[in-house]
Design a protein around this motif. Structure first.
Motif, PDB file in Angstrom:
ATOM      1  N   ARG A 570       0.838  -1.185   0.000  1.00 31.61           N
ATOM      2  CA  ARG A 570       0.000   0.000   0.000  1.00 31.61           C
ATOM      3  C   ARG A 570       0.880   1.243   0.000  1.00 31.61           C
ATOM      4  N   LEU A 571       0.264   2.405  -0.237  1.00 29.61           N
ATOM      5  CA  LEU A 571       1.039   3.636  -0.325  1.00 29.61           C
ATOM      6  C   LEU A 571       1.711   4.010   0.983  1.00 29.61           C
ATOM      7  N   ASP A 572       1.174   3.518   2.103  1.00 28.77           N
ATOM      8  CA  ASP A 572       1.751   3.890   3.394  1.00 28.77           C
ATOM      9  C   ASP A 572       2.819   2.915   3.871  1.00 28.77           C
ATOM     10  N   THR A 573       3.252   1.965   3.003  1.00 29.09           N
ATOM     11  CA  THR A 573       4.311   1.042   3.394  1.00 29.09           C
ATOM     12  C   THR A 573       5.610   1.812   3.556  1.00 29.09           C
ATOM     13  N   PRO A 574       6.283   1.750   4.718  1.00 30.60           N
ATOM     14  CA  PRO A 574       7.431   2.605   4.971  1.00 30.60           C
ATOM     15  C   PRO A 574       8.661   2.245   4.150  1.00 30.60           C
ATOM     16  N   LEU A 575       8.978   0.945   4.008  1.00 30.78           N
ATOM     17  CA  LEU A 575      10.175   0.527   3.303  1.00 30.78           C
ATOM     18  C   LEU A 575       9.840  -0.645   2.388  1.00 30.78           C
ATOM     19  N   LEU A 576      10.422  -0.615   1.195  1.00 29.78           N
ATOM     20  CA  LEU A 576      10.132  -1.688   0.258  1.00 29.78           C
ATOM     21  C   LEU A 576      10.725  -3.014   0.715  1.00 29.78           C
ATOM     22  N   ASP A 577      11.841  -2.985   1.507  1.00 31.93           N
ATOM     23  CA  ASP A 577      12.462  -4.220   1.943  1.00 31.93           C
ATOM     24  C   ASP A 577      12.020  -4.631   3.350  1.00 31.93           C
ATOM     25  N   ALA A 578      10.950  -3.998   3.872  1.00 31.65           N
ATOM     26  CA  ALA A 578      10.442  -4.343   5.202  1.00 31.65           C
ATOM     27  C   ALA A 578       9.675  -5.656   5.128  1.00 31.65           C
ATOM     28  N   PRO A 579       9.517  -6.350   6.261  1.00 31.83           N
ATOM     29  CA  PRO A 579       8.709  -7.574   6.258  1.00 31.83           C
ATOM     30  C   PRO A 579       7.291  -7.280   5.784  1.00 31.83           C
ATOM     31  N   PRO A 580       6.700  -8.190   5.005  1.00 32.89           N
ATOM     32  CA  PRO A 580       5.336  -7.946   4.522  1.00 32.89           C
ATOM     33  C   PRO A 580       4.358  -7.829   5.687  1.00 32.89           C
ATOM     34  N   ALA A 581       3.547  -6.789   5.645  1.00 35.21           N
ATOM     35  CA  ALA A 581       2.579  -6.563   6.723  1.00 35.21           C
ATOM     36  C   ALA A 581       1.375  -7.470   6.536  1.00 35.21           C
ATOM     37  N   PRO A 582       0.824  -8.019   7.619  1.00 38.25           N
ATOM     38  CA  PRO A 582      -0.390  -8.842   7.505  1.00 38.25           C
ATOM     39  C   PRO A 582      -1.536  -8.033   6.911  1.00 38.25           C
ATOM     40  N   PHE A 583      -2.237  -8.646   5.974  1.00 38.66           N
ATOM     41  CA  PHE A 583      -3.344  -7.970   5.288  1.00 38.66           C
ATOM     42  C   PHE A 583      -4.660  -8.602   5.712  1.00 38.66           C
ATOM     43  N   THR A 584      -5.633  -7.784   6.050  1.00 43.81           N
ATOM     44  CA  THR A 584      -6.985  -8.228   6.365  1.00 43.81           C
ATOM     45  C   THR A 584      -7.953  -7.476   5.470  1.00 43.81           C
ATOM     46  N   GLY A 585      -8.762  -8.215   4.743  1.00 42.23           N
ATOM     47  CA  GLY A 585      -9.708  -7.579   3.837  1.00 42.23           C
ATOM     48  C   GLY A 585      -9.943  -8.429   2.608  1.00 42.23           C
ATOM     49  N   ASP A 586     -10.530  -7.798   1.569  1.00 41.72           N
ATOM     50  CA  ASP A 586     -10.874  -8.487   0.330  1.00 41.72           C
ATOM     51  C   ASP A 586      -9.849  -8.191  -0.755  1.00 41.72           C
ATOM     52  N   VAL A 587      -9.501  -9.232  -1.511  1.00 40.61           N
ATOM     53  CA  VAL A 587      -8.631  -9.105  -2.673  1.00 40.61           C
ATOM     54  C   VAL A 587      -9.416  -9.600  -3.877  1.00 40.61           C
ATOM     55  N   ALA A 588      -9.714  -8.692  -4.820  1.00 36.08           N
ATOM     56  CA  ALA A 588     -10.481  -9.043  -6.015  1.00 36.08           C
ATOM     57  C   ALA A 588      -9.532  -9.215  -7.192  1.00 36.08           C
ATOM     58  N   LEU A 589      -9.633 -10.341  -7.873  1.00 36.85           N
ATOM     59  CA  LEU A 589      -8.768 -10.643  -9.014  1.00 36.85           C
ATOM     60  C   LEU A 589      -9.625 -10.941 -10.231  1.00 36.85           C
ATOM     61  N   ARG A 590      -9.204 -10.432 -11.377  1.00 37.52           N
ATOM     62  CA  ARG A 590      -9.921 -10.667 -12.636  1.00 37.52           C
ATOM     63  C   ARG A 590      -9.358 -11.894 -13.327  1.00 37.52           C
ATOM     64  N   ALA A 591     -10.220 -12.581 -14.072  1.00 37.77           N
ATOM     65  CA  ALA A 591      -9.812 -13.768 -14.826  1.00 37.77           C
ATOM     66  C   ALA A 591     -10.239 -13.624 -16.269  1.00 37.77           C
ATOM     67  N   LEU A 592      -9.571 -14.375 -17.156  1.00 40.45           N
ATOM     68  CA  LEU A 592      -9.873 -14.319 -18.582  1.00 40.45           C
ATOM     69  C   LEU A 592     -10.093 -15.727 -19.126  1.00 40.45           C
ATOM     70  N   GLY A 593     -10.904 -15.810 -20.191  1.00 38.82           N
ATOM     71  CA  GLY A 593     -11.019 -17.062 -20.928  1.00 38.82           C
ATOM     72  C   GLY A 593     -12.183 -17.931 -20.505  1.00 38.82           C
ATOM     73  N   TRP A 594     -12.687 -18.681 -21.510  1.00 40.05           N
ATOM     74  CA  TRP A 594     -13.766 -19.642 -21.277  1.00 40.05           C
ATOM     75  C   TRP A 594     -13.182 -21.033 -21.068  1.00 40.05           C
ATOM     76  N   ARG A 595     -13.908 -21.859 -20.313  1.00 38.20           N
ATOM     77  CA  ARG A 595     -13.438 -23.213 -20.009  1.00 38.20           C
ATOM     78  C   ARG A 595     -14.544 -24.208 -20.339  1.00 38.20           C
ATOM     79  N   ARG A 596     -14.141 -25.355 -20.883  1.00 37.64           N
ATOM     80  CA  ARG A 596     -15.096 -26.423 -21.154  1.00 37.64           C
ATOM     81  C   ARG A 596     -14.940 -27.602 -20.197  1.00 37.64           C
ATOM     82  N   ASP A 597     -13.826 -27.658 -19.503  1.00 33.07           N
ATOM     83  CA  ASP A 597     -13.594 -28.750 -18.565  1.00 33.07           C
ATOM     84  C   ASP A 597     -14.281 -28.431 -17.238  1.00 33.07           C
TER      85      ASP A 597
END
Length: 626
Positions: A570-597
């Motif tokens: 996030r924009l408020d992350t202090p350092l790029l090499d800092a330990p990853p901060a625990p995230f709580t919330g929703d993560v929405a991801l887009r997908a592509l393509g049709w499937r028949r299986d």
């Protein structure tokens, strides 16, 4: 034309389902189940979390059994039994190491029971052993001494005569009875005891008279000690109503012996007074070799062919009653002691394909044995060890293939969820002491004692810290020449090689975890199979997937194009090499393509980043062509 649909998966409380159920969208378990759950555990609230890592405790001399020993509420120990050896651990430290009379081949059949500060160990080919503790480092393992041993007639229709009534006499039988193993054993003729001094042949022996005999006439009213090197020793035991209960032996597999009340070494039935010893056999229309006895609401007896309830309040020679309850049978090739979970007794089925819940029902006044592994039969294949973690409410069942099937069980909330735990190597045994779960793990040709630890994200791992950053970290000799995962100052690092028992980091770090990585997998059931719209073979498109997470620093997801890391920065992350901060919330991801299986999963969470992960729910938006 296509139809838009949205589905919310808010619970995994049915766990991983067997492939035979992929077509049963009508089941409640289908709605709350998953296709694959690897190295994760189900939370009672419905979420799924990455399992704890394993701390390296010690290298064992070979294959081992684990047994808990609770000396008091503040001092609990772990016993590791291996070839001719008994090791005692307090916490992660070995405090005692004793010689022992068992071999590796005997380990699977060893049984144990504990009362106060004494633990008794049993095997059909070994005299019972008594383990006692006088201090943290002072332990003794000695043969258990019977104050008065029980007697039994193993050979019917054989007459025995003595040459005299006192002193040293010769015993003569009408058919073969004696062997060299009978030396020092006691026999009883018409209730009078003699001790065998020597054996001249199958029908002749010399004995010392302890109680003057009535006469020298041949009689069929004779008995020998129920337990001996010739007839075998008790198979299993427990304590119930202040009596020591012994279940079965090699030559009397269906008999129970209950000691005198308050005297665990006295098994003489006497005249049948209320406090005297009790002996009886399980007689029915099928084989009932006793494999385990358990003290619960009643005395429970688990045999090779059925489960029994012994009643009597209190148990006395005149009040005791025996009732067969169910016909499941328990495992015969090894001891997998039953465990208590919320008043029900969980035991492994003889088939090796089920874990049953032996529970009492007040309405019917009987026990029932429901199969808890019915919907996850593929995970329960040959159980060899079992332990229940009361703190986390997880039942760990080690399988012959080296995996662990872990059950989250909350009966009142209808949570019965199985997952599978795997590691580099094979799990061989498991035990729990005071909320800590230990495992024997076979890795790289050796056996190790390891412990599940919530603070660890790696297996066979060790952690360390220093006041100033260090680039070289020692203590990893048990992983010599292996590539290990590294977590330094809370952040994942590239794999490092263990050389001379150490790893080198660049840049240096003040805190380090190092061990073997393990991969977690969360994969849903085929969505199209449960659809009421369209055909299962109709083209299907996943538009988006929203993952609701709790305190999760890292996530990797496959939406059909391979596993990809999900950025949480996030924009408020202090350092790029800092330990990853625990995230709580929703993560929405887009997908592509049709499937028949229709059998292919719409999404999959997979990764081996050694950081916590908790998935609460998944919302999928799809379009189905018709």
């Amino acid at each position: 034309m296509s139809i838009a649909t949205r589905r919310i998966k808010s619970s995994f409380t049915a766990g991983e389902l067997a492939p035979e159920l992929y077509g049963r969208a009508d089941l409640r378990a289908f709605e709350n189940g998953a296709r694959q759950l690897r190295n994760v555990v189900i939370q009672p609230t419905g979420g799924v979390a990455r399992r704890p890592g394993l701390v390296h405790v010690a290298t064992l001399p070979g294959p081992a059994r684990l047994m808990p020993f609770e000396f008091n509420t503040e001092q609990t120990y772990l016993l590791a039994l291996s070839e001719g050896r008994l090791q005692v651990f307090l916490g992660d430290a070995e405090v005692a190491n004793l010689p022992a009379p068992w071999s590796t081949a005997m380990l699977p059949q060893l049984a144990f029971t504990q009362s106060a500060d004494t633990l008794l160990l049993f095997h059909p080919d070994m005299p019972p052993q008594r383990l006692t503790r006088s201090s943290h480092t002072a332990w003794s393992l000695t043969p258990f001494v019977f104050a008065r041993v029980p007697f039994h007639n193993f050979t019917r229709d054989v007459a025995m005569a003595a040459s005299g009534t006192t002193g040293t006499v010769s015993l003569t039988c009408s058919a073969p009875v004696f062997s060299s193993g009978h030396i020092t054993s006691r026999f009883r003729l018409k209730g009078r005891r003699v001790v065998i001094l020597s054996v001249e042949g199958p029908q002749n022996a010399t004995a010392a008279v302890e109680d003057p005999l009535e006469d020298t006439l041949a009689t069929q009213d004779w008995e020998e000690t129920a337990f001996s090197g010739v007839r075998g020793w008790p198979v299993c035991a427990c304590f119930h109503q202040d009596r020591l209960v012994l279940g079965g032996s090699r030559d009397a597999p269906n008999r129970l012996w209950l000691s005198r009340t308050g005297d665990l070494g006295d098994f003489d039935g006497g005249t049948g007074l209320d406090d005297e010893a009790i002996e009886f056999a399980l007689v029915s229309d099928q084989v009932n070799a006793i494999r385990a006895v358990f003290s619960g609401r009643h005395l429970q007896v688990f045999t090779s062919g059925a489960e029994w309830m012994v009643t009597g309040d209190p148990l006395t020679p005149s009040s005791i009653q025996l009732h067969r309850q169910t016909r499941v049978g328990t495992t015969v090739d090894r001891q997998v002691p039953p465990v208590d979970v919320d008043g029900a007794t969980l035991f492994v089925a003889r088939s090796g394909r089920g874990v049953h819940e032996f529970a009492y029902t007040d309405v019917a006044d009987t026990y029932q044995a429901n199969d808890l592994a019915l919907v996850a039969r593929h995970l329960v294949q040959g159980p060899v060890s079992m332990a229940y973690d009361q703190t986390a409410r997880l039942l760990h069942v080690v399988m012959a293939d080296g995996s662990i099937a872990t059950l989250t069980l909350y009966r009142a909330e209808q949570v019965t969820a199985w997952t599978r735990l795997e590691t580099e190597g094979a799990f061989r045994a498991v035990a729990e002491t005071e909320g800590r779960v230990f495992a024997v793990v076979e890795r790289f040709g050796s056996f190790r004692l390891e412990r599940f630890d919530e603070t660890m994200g790696l297996d066979a791992a060790l952690s360390g810290s220093a006041a100033t950053p260090q680039d070289r970290w020692l203590g990893l000799a048990h992983l010599q020449a292996r590539e290990v995962g590294v977590l330094a100052d809370g952040a994942p690092r590239a794999a490092a090689a263990v050389i001379d028992g150490a790893i080198t980091l660049d840049p240096p770090a003040t805190t380090v975890q190092a061990g073997l990585p393990f991969r977690h997998v969360i994969e849903p059931l085929p969505a199209a199979l449960g659809s009421a719209q369209g055909s299962a073979a109709a083209p299907l498109r996943l538009v988006s997937a929203t993952f609701r997470l709790l305190a999760t620093p890292a996530l990797e997801v496959d939406l059909g194009r391979g596993v990809q890391p999900v950025p949480f920065r996030r924009l408020d992350t202090p350092l790029l090499d800092a330990p990853p901060a625990p995230f709580t919330g929703d993560v929405a991801l887009r997908a592509l393509g049709w499937r028949r299986d229709a059998m292919a999963p719409l999404w999959r969470i997979e990764g081996e980043t050694p950081l916590p992960l908790t998935l609460l729910s998944v919302t999928t938006d799809m379009r189905i062509s018709n």
